[in-house]
Design a protein around this motif. Sequence first.
Motif, PDB file in Angstrom:
ATOM      1  N   GLU A 141       0.927  -1.324  -0.060  1.00  0.00           N
ATOM      2  CA  GLU A 141       0.061   0.070  -0.007  1.00  0.00           C
ATOM      3  C   GLU A 141       1.096   0.919   0.083  1.00  0.00           C
ATOM      4  N   PHE A 142       0.464   2.343  -0.618  1.00  0.00           N
ATOM      5  CA  PHE A 142       1.069   3.395  -0.628  1.00  0.00           C
ATOM      6  C   PHE A 142       0.176   4.731  -0.901  1.00  0.00           C
ATOM      7  N   ALA A 143       1.064   5.769  -0.677  1.00  0.00           N
ATOM      8  CA  ALA A 143      -0.289   7.151  -0.373  1.00  0.00           C
ATOM      9  C   ALA A 143       1.004   8.307  -0.482  1.00  0.00           C
ATOM     10  N   ARG A 144       0.368   9.144  -0.911  1.00  0.00           N
ATOM     11  CA  ARG A 144       1.466  10.054  -1.929  1.00  0.00           C
ATOM     12  C   ARG A 144       1.206  11.503  -0.497  1.00  0.00           C
ATOM     13  N   LEU A 145       2.441  12.456  -0.992  1.00  0.00           N
ATOM     14  CA  LEU A 145       2.556  13.407  -0.192  1.00  0.00           C
ATOM     15  C   LEU A 145       1.937  14.377  -0.892  1.00  0.00           C
ATOM     16  N   PRO A 146       2.295  15.419  -0.154  1.00  0.00           N
ATOM     17  CA  PRO A 146       0.933  16.569  -0.860  1.00  0.00           C
ATOM     18  C   PRO A 146       1.873  17.489  -2.224  1.00  0.00           C
ATOM     19  N   ALA A 147       1.614  17.468  -2.792  1.00  0.00           N
ATOM     20  CA  ALA A 147       2.164  17.938  -4.160  1.00  0.00           C
ATOM     21  C   ALA A 147       3.030  19.066  -4.578  1.00  0.00           C
ATOM     22  N   ASP A 148       2.563  20.095  -3.165  1.00  0.00           N
ATOM     23  CA  ASP A 148       2.752  21.549  -2.510  1.00  0.00           C
ATOM     24  C   ASP A 148       4.229  21.702  -2.216  1.00  0.00           C
ATOM     25  N   LEU A 149       4.583  20.412  -1.636  1.00  0.00           N
ATOM     26  CA  LEU A 149       5.971  20.548  -0.571  1.00  0.00           C
ATOM     27  C   LEU A 149       6.807  20.812  -1.371  1.00  0.00           C
ATOM     28  N   GLY A 150       7.173  20.684  -2.923  1.00  0.00           N
ATOM     29  CA  GLY A 150       8.353  21.777  -3.582  1.00  0.00           C
ATOM     30  C   GLY A 150       9.592  20.857  -3.046  1.00  0.00           C
ATOM     31  N   GLN A 151      10.624  21.133  -3.213  1.00  0.00           N
ATOM     32  CA  GLN A 151      11.692  20.264  -3.054  1.00  0.00           C
ATOM     33  C   GLN A 151      12.174  21.170  -1.456  1.00  0.00           C
ATOM     34  N   VAL A 152      12.031  20.021  -0.426  1.00  0.00           N
ATOM     35  CA  VAL A 152      12.772  19.850   0.632  1.00  0.00           C
ATOM     36  C   VAL A 152      13.626  18.603   1.566  1.00  0.00           C
ATOM     37  N   GLU A 153      13.685  18.747   2.622  1.00  0.00           N
ATOM     38  CA  GLU A 153      14.117  17.906   3.655  1.00  0.00           C
ATOM     39  C   GLU A 153      14.136  17.630   4.315  1.00  0.00           C
ATOM     40  N   PHE A 154      13.478  16.154   4.329  1.00  0.00           N
ATOM     41  CA  PHE A 154      12.523  16.145   5.332  1.00  0.00           C
ATOM     42  C   PHE A 154      13.624  15.864   6.543  1.00  0.00           C
ATOM     43  N   VAL A 155      13.585  15.760   8.004  1.00  0.00           N
ATOM     44  CA  VAL A 155      14.197  15.974   9.021  1.00  0.00           C
ATOM     45  C   VAL A 155      13.240  14.951  10.044  1.00  0.00           C
ATOM     46  N   GLY A 156      11.942  14.194   9.813  1.00  0.00           N
ATOM     47  CA  GLY A 156      11.305  13.670  10.322  1.00  0.00           C
ATOM     48  C   GLY A 156      10.431  12.483  10.481  1.00  0.00           C
ATOM     49  N   PHE A 157      10.136  11.520  10.764  1.00  0.00           N
ATOM     50  CA  PHE A 157       8.800  10.556  10.171  1.00  0.00           C
ATOM     51  C   PHE A 157       8.620  10.206  10.945  1.00  0.00           C
ATOM     52  N   TYR A 158       6.994  10.405  11.326  1.00  0.00           N
ATOM     53  CA  TYR A 158       6.109  10.222  12.568  1.00  0.00           C
ATOM     54  C   TYR A 158       4.703   9.753  12.616  1.00  0.00           C
ATOM     55  N   ARG A 159       4.444   8.926  14.016  1.00  0.00           N
ATOM     56  CA  ARG A 159       2.958   8.702  14.589  1.00  0.00           C
ATOM     57  C   ARG A 159       2.190  10.039  15.108  1.00  0.00           C
ATOM     58  N   HIS A 160       1.525  10.496  14.304  1.00  0.00           N
ATOM     59  CA  HIS A 160       0.801  11.633  15.364  1.00  0.00           C
ATOM     60  C   HIS A 160       0.069  10.691  16.045  1.00  0.00           C
ATOM     61  N   VAL A 161       0.266  10.512  17.383  1.00  0.00           N
ATOM     62  CA  VAL A 161      -1.551   9.593  18.273  1.00  0.00           C
ATOM     63  C   VAL A 161      -2.145   9.799  18.443  1.00  0.00           C
ATOM     64  N   PRO A 162      -2.976  11.242  18.914  1.00  0.00           N
ATOM     65  CA  PRO A 162      -4.025  12.009  18.690  1.00  0.00           C
ATOM     66  C   PRO A 162      -5.297  11.418  17.615  1.00  0.00           C
ATOM     67  N   THR A 163      -4.254  11.433  16.570  1.00  0.00           N
ATOM     68  CA  THR A 163      -4.777  10.894  15.859  1.00  0.00           C
ATOM     69  C   THR A 163      -5.021   9.679  14.441  1.00  0.00           C
ATOM     70  N   ALA A 164      -3.433   9.127  14.746  1.00  0.00           N
ATOM     71  CA  ALA A 164      -3.266   7.647  14.611  1.00  0.00           C
ATOM     72  C   ALA A 164      -2.895   8.603  12.531  1.00  0.00           C
ATOM     73  N   GLU A 165      -2.516   9.369  12.318  1.00  0.00           N
ATOM     74  CA  GLU A 165      -1.868   9.748  11.021  1.00  0.00           C
ATOM     75  C   GLU A 165      -0.685   9.774  11.235  1.00  0.00           C
ATOM     76  N   TYR A 166      -0.157   8.853  10.378  1.00  0.00           N
ATOM     77  CA  TYR A 166       1.258   9.131  10.096  1.00  0.00           C
ATOM     78  C   TYR A 166       1.840  10.712   9.470  1.00  0.00           C
ATOM     79  N   ARG A 167       2.931  11.291   9.633  1.00  0.00           N
ATOM     80  CA  ARG A 167       2.884  12.302   9.286  1.00  0.00           C
ATOM     81  C   ARG A 167       4.706  12.554   9.690  1.00  0.00           C
ATOM     82  N   VAL A 168       5.115  13.585   8.513  1.00  0.00           N
ATOM     83  CA  VAL A 168       6.494  13.927   8.035  1.00  0.00           C
ATOM     84  C   VAL A 168       6.713  15.396   8.449  1.00  0.00           C
TER      85      VAL A 168
END
Length: 396
Positions: A141-168
């Motif tokens: 399974e996969f899911a895209r990240l928002p197209a409006d990010l542009g060129q960024v540097e990723f510094v963290g990848f985590y689970r947001h406990v209140p929503t059970a959502e994975y975020r970067v």
Amino acid sequence: MAPAEANTAAAAPALPDDVLVEILLHLPAKSVFRFRTVCKSWRHLLSDPVFIREHHRRAPVALLLNDTCIDNGDAVSALPFPYGEQSTAAPLYCGISSQQTNLEGCCDGLLLLSCSVLQPEELDANGNEYRYFVCNPATREFARLPADLGQVEFVGFYRHVPTAEYRVLCHKYHSSIQHPYKIYEYLVAAPGDPTARQIGFSNLWTDDDLPLIGKPVTHRSCLHWMLWRASLGVVVFDTISEEFRLMRGPVGGDTSMDDPFDGQLVGVDGTLGVTLFAESEEALKVWVLVNYEKESWAFRYNIDISFLDRTCGGGLGFYSVSLVHVSDEGDAVLITMARKLVAVYNLRRCEVVTSAMRLEPFHGHLLATDHVYQENLVSPAPKGVGDPSPPYSSSA
């Protein structure tokens, strides 16, 4: 089978749920995912969050390798612990082919991936060259990240406990004549969401401190990074409130350990650890956080890394050694900054478990990463959220 035997088998009671669960916990995620289709009761049982967490906890640990020049969809491979033979590495499904794919992060068995398009006509509507998505290799399974990010540097990848959502967590930087140094703007994005959300700029550290370098360590629902000089402390990002703060580093005013080499965080003994290089001793010193609330640290382990130099036949700069993972048994995974050597050293027994193994590329340019992988059954994004079309490909 005789008719009488068939009737006996048909009349045999089903396995109790606890016995069935214990059996299924030993199976790979791919098989468990497939067994969800057996019947409704199995689907309910195998979709239970408690089962999913326990299955993930028991999954084998692997070091992730990234072949950044590969173009056949096998850009990321998993090298099983304790990393004795490269031949045991197995490619992971990344949901993409004919692209140069970079591993940006790993969280709970999900991979954060970026790919750069190969042709000008593949630029998106905003002219962005880079595209990002999150993939679960075990369930495909996969899911895209928002197209409006542009060129960024990723510094963290985590689970947001209140929503059970994975975020970067990622950043962009800005500079001007008035502000010649980089000013970092931080954004949070979730797979499947249409846009990223700005969380503003941080004034907790100066731009000279080179903030948020390397993989963060997750502890107590927070991400942690060392600032460039170890004595300057630790940057903390609370993944629940999504706010930054600072905490004290391990050496404080001990300037004897304050050299240009940055301290590196690693999870050890159920808490935070920091490795600091002692050149005169050819060793990595490991400090451990003994009290989180009081921000107090203690020196605990010493890693003699001279064996790496002997393995390489001399010439290895000791400053280039990085500690990326420590198992519950105290086995510490070491890689070189060049990311071509992998070794295991037990912290508690003070002995080499696996001498340095030199990685050879499968097809292109193979590198060891500082990410470890345990397969999981979680989805990258909630059902019905995001674009279900295949990931980006140059042939699309």
